[in-house]
Design a protein around this motif. Structure first.
Motif, PDB file in Angstrom:
ATOM      1  N   LYS A  91       0.829  -1.211   0.000  1.00 25.45           N
ATOM      2  CA  LYS A  91       0.000   0.000   0.000  1.00 25.45           C
ATOM      3  C   LYS A  91       0.860   1.257   0.000  1.00 25.45           C
ATOM      4  N   ALA A  92       2.152   1.111   0.350  1.00 23.28           N
ATOM      5  CA  ALA A  92       3.067   2.253   0.358  1.00 23.28           C
ATOM      6  C   ALA A  92       4.456   1.762  -0.045  1.00 23.28           C
ATOM      7  N   TYR A 150       3.402  10.626  -4.276  1.00 23.05           N
ATOM      8  CA  TYR A 150       2.668  10.269  -5.485  1.00 23.05           C
ATOM      9  C   TYR A 150       1.661   9.183  -5.140  1.00 23.05           C
ATOM     10  N   THR A 151       0.639   9.076  -5.962  1.00 26.76           N
ATOM     11  CA  THR A 151      -0.280   7.950  -5.871  1.00 26.76           C
ATOM     12  C   THR A 151       0.128   6.972  -6.961  1.00 26.76           C
ATOM     13  N   PHE A 152       0.214   5.672  -6.639  1.00 21.41           N
ATOM     14  CA  PHE A 152       0.380   4.691  -7.703  1.00 21.41           C
ATOM     15  C   PHE A 152      -0.922   3.926  -7.827  1.00 21.41           C
ATOM     16  N   ALA A 153      -1.251   3.563  -9.066  1.00 19.76           N
ATOM     17  CA  ALA A 153      -2.548   2.956  -9.342  1.00 19.76           C
ATOM     18  C   ALA A 153      -2.449   2.040 -10.546  1.00 19.76           C
ATOM     19  N   CYS A 154      -3.488   1.221 -10.719  1.00 16.86           N
ATOM     20  CA  CYS A 154      -3.658   0.374 -11.901  1.00 16.86           C
ATOM     21  C   CYS A 154      -4.715   1.035 -12.779  1.00 16.86           C
ATOM     22  N   THR A 161      -4.882   1.115  -5.566  1.00 13.24           N
ATOM     23  CA  THR A 161      -4.068   2.301  -5.370  1.00 13.24           C
ATOM     24  C   THR A 161      -3.110   2.124  -4.197  1.00 13.24           C
ATOM     25  N   GLY A 162      -2.111   2.967  -4.143  1.00 17.14           N
ATOM     26  CA  GLY A 162      -1.159   3.004  -3.048  1.00 17.14           C
ATOM     27  C   GLY A 162      -0.444   4.344  -3.068  1.00 17.14           C
ATOM     28  N   THR A 163       0.472   4.527  -2.128  1.00 16.11           N
ATOM     29  CA  THR A 163       1.214   5.775  -2.016  1.00 16.11           C
ATOM     30  C   THR A 163       2.694   5.511  -2.256  1.00 16.11           C
ATOM     31  N   ALA A 164       3.291   6.338  -3.107  1.00 10.09           N
ATOM     32  CA  ALA A 164       4.730   6.255  -3.385  1.00 10.09           C
ATOM     33  C   ALA A 164       5.388   7.521  -2.856  1.00 10.09           C
ATOM     34  N   THR A 165       6.399   7.341  -2.038  1.00 14.06           N
ATOM     35  CA  THR A 165       7.170   8.484  -1.525  1.00 14.06           C
ATOM     36  C   THR A 165       8.529   8.451  -2.212  1.00 14.06           C
ATOM     37  N   LEU A 166       8.827   9.503  -2.958  1.00 11.89           N
ATOM     38  CA  LEU A 166      10.129   9.608  -3.611  1.00 11.89           C
ATOM     39  C   LEU A 166      10.974  10.579  -2.807  1.00 11.89           C
ATOM     40  N   GLN A 167      12.132  10.089  -2.328  1.00  8.51           N
ATOM     41  CA  GLN A 167      13.000  10.918  -1.490  1.00  8.51           C
ATOM     42  C   GLN A 167      14.455  10.665  -1.813  1.00  8.51           C
TER      43      GLN A 167
END
Length: 167
Positions: A91-92, A150-154, A161-167
């Motif tokens: 989910k993340a 960001y949200t990631f999704a199909c 859906t899920g949450t992507a954290t770019l750092q």
């Protein structure tokens, strides 16, 4: 006087049976073509069926880039995402910002199409991987994206859906 007995609408019935069977065959993915990197039959980065997907850079149309290739055994990726029972297991996720990275996307749903796309905070698609049927794993090449959430999704299943954290 009795009217003549009505005939069963056999033509209509036969047409409906053919349409239902055709829909079932199409849904099963029997005619899905190509690989995640824009093989024949799939839509590429431009969204045009059969168009090449590109290398992960921006699409010529200004839309999101698509990339991915079948995974070979022993391939590793920066991020792993798995789809099972029409849901993302993760989910993340966390990924590097400001540099290209890879996603190993495992579609564990037999004959079911899935993909991963990233949307920014405003809901704009900033990257989209190609859709492919499971059971298969593809390595997506994601271009450098700025730090942030960001949200990631199909694209096929809006509930995924899920949450992507770019750092």
């Amino acid at each position: 006087e009795n009217p003549p007995p009505s005939k069963t609408p056999s033509r209509l019935f036969a047409t409906l049976v053919v349409l239902i069977l055709g829909a079932a065959v199409l849904q099963s993915g029997a005619f899905a073509g190509g690989t995640a990197n824009g093989g024949t039959g799939g839509a590429g980065a431009s969204g045009v069926p059969g168009a090449p997907a590109g290398s992960g850079g921006p699409a010529a149309s200004g839309g999101p880039a698509a990339s991915g290739a079948p995974a070979a055994s022993g391939d590793t990726a920066d991020v792993q995402i798995e789809a099972k029972d029409v849901a993302f297991i993760e989910k993340a996720i966390t990924a590097p910002a400001g540099k290209p990275f890879t996603i190993a996307f495992a579609n564990e749903d037999p004959g079911t199409p899935h993909n991963v796309e990233f949307k920014d905070a405003g809901g704009t698609v900033v990257w989209k991987g190609d859709v492919f049927n499971g059971v298969a794993t593809h390595i997506y090449q994601v271009p450098a994206l700025p730090a942030g959430a960001y949200t990631f999704a199909c694209v096929v299943h809006s509930s995924m859906t899920g949450t992507a954290t770019l750092q």
